[in-house]
Write an enzyme that holds these catalytic residues in place. Structure first.
Site, PDB file in Angstrom:
ATOM      1  N   PRO A   2       0.718  -1.181  -0.174  1.00  0.00           N
ATOM      2  CG  PRO A   2      -0.775  -1.545   1.422  1.00  0.00           C
ATOM      3  CD  PRO A   2       0.287  -2.068   1.135  1.00  0.00           C
ATOM      4  CD  GLU A   3       2.825   3.146  -4.584  1.00  0.00           C
ATOM      5  OE1 GLU A   3       2.887   4.220  -5.017  1.00  0.00           O
ATOM      6  OE2 GLU A   3       2.923   2.026  -5.194  1.00  0.00           O
ATOM      7  CE  LYS A  53       5.214   3.643   0.154  1.00  0.00           C
ATOM      8  NZ  LYS A  53       6.197   2.675  -0.394  1.00  0.00           N
ATOM      9  NE  ARG A 105       4.911 -12.347   1.008  1.00  0.00           N
ATOM     10  CZ  ARG A 105       5.708 -11.953  -0.142  1.00  0.00           C
ATOM     11  NH1 ARG A 105       5.097 -11.096  -1.048  1.00  0.00           N
ATOM     12  NH2 ARG A 105       6.735 -12.525  -0.193  1.00  0.00           N
ATOM     13  NE  ARG A 255      11.720  -2.130  -5.183  1.00  0.00           N
ATOM     14  CZ  ARG A 255      10.543  -1.379  -4.364  1.00  0.00           C
ATOM     15  NH1 ARG A 255       9.601  -0.901  -5.038  1.00  0.00           N
ATOM     16  NH2 ARG A 255      10.439  -0.958  -3.002  1.00  0.00           N
TER      17      ARG A 255
END
Length: 266
Positions: A2-3, A53, A105, A255
């Site tokens: 989530p950003e 975040k 996770r 990335r």
């Protein structure tokens, strides 16, 4: 992960329920990443804030409860703790509500620290200005980028020049202004354009309730809708919406990033 738009959506949904509410009990997974959830029993939540975040609950004893959702974390309100093996922490609030932290996770984490004392949380202590704050200005952004020789995409994801940006919204903003993610230096005017683009894509994501590809859910358990409005992220091989050239993806600094080879020349 989530950003900013996803975390801010959660903050806005939770704040009316949590602010002014006392924590009557708490439970946690035995991992030390989650046990600080129990440290706030008996306190009252005065304010729910966010930086980057991170969600930050200001308590009435001059401490703060810090929650990072990690990659798969979610926060929901329930009448009781669900029978779910992925519940990592829960807080029993006055009014018979339970705030539940679910994380498949276990990359999320919880801390309780004296207000404003983030030295034990380096990733929070070293954050740049929040992307939607008044401290995030075109000039400060340009100087932060100029002080590094790393790729622009890597700088954005580091959270140092600006906090709250991840792969999704950095990809969208870089495509919007035609900057290749592998560039290492940009001009003052290009930095100003990227600054405006970042704010624009974040606000769009926020207005759509965030982006959901797999795990992200808001407090009501609903998916975001911004995945339907993305112009570049996740569209590798599809035509660029500006020039028609097929979008490409490359891996930079571990990335995978998508870009248009024509609109975003390296």
């Amino acid at each position: 992960m989530p950003e900013l738009p996803e975390v801010e959506t959660i903050r806005r949904q939770l704040a009316p329920y949590l602010q002014g509410c006392s924590v009557q009990d708490a439970c946690s997974h035995p991992s030390e990443k989650f046990t600080p959830a129990k440290d706030v029993i008996g306190t009252t939540i005065q304010e729910l804030k966010r930086k980057g975040k991170y969600l930050i609950a200001r308590l009435d004893d001059n401490r703060e409860l810090i929650v990072h959702l990690g990659m798969t974390g979610s926060l929901t309100l329930a009448a009781a703790i669900p029978d779910d093996p992925y519940i990592r922490a829960s807080w029993h609030l006055e009014g018979h509500k339970v705030l539940v932290f679910r994380d498949i996770r276990r990359f999320g984490r919880i801390r309780c620290v004296p207000a404003g004392r983030y030295d034990t949380i380096p990733t929070l202590a070293n954050l740049g200005p929040d992307a939607l704050s008044d401290e995030f200005t075109p000039e400060s952004f340009y100087h932060a980028l100029r002080n590094s020789r790393r790729r622009i995409s890597t700088q954005l994801l580091s959270q140092r020049p600006v906090a709250g940006i991840g792969n999704i919204y950095s990809t969208e903003a870089l495509w919007m202004v035609g900057i290749h993610p592998a560039k290492r230096q940009i001009s003052r005017s290009a930095a100003a354009g990227l600054h405006a683009a970042l704010i624009k894509v974040l606000r769009a994501g926020l207005s759509n309730g965030g982006t959901t590809f797999r795990d992200y859910r808001n407090v009501q358990g609903s998916k975001g809708k911004h995945q339907n409005a993305l112009t570049c992220y996740g569209r590798s091989g599809q035509p660029c919406l500006r020039c028609g050239q097929p979008l490409q993806h490359r891996t930079y600094d571990s990335r995978t990033l998508t870009f248009c080879p024509k609109c975003q020349p390296c």
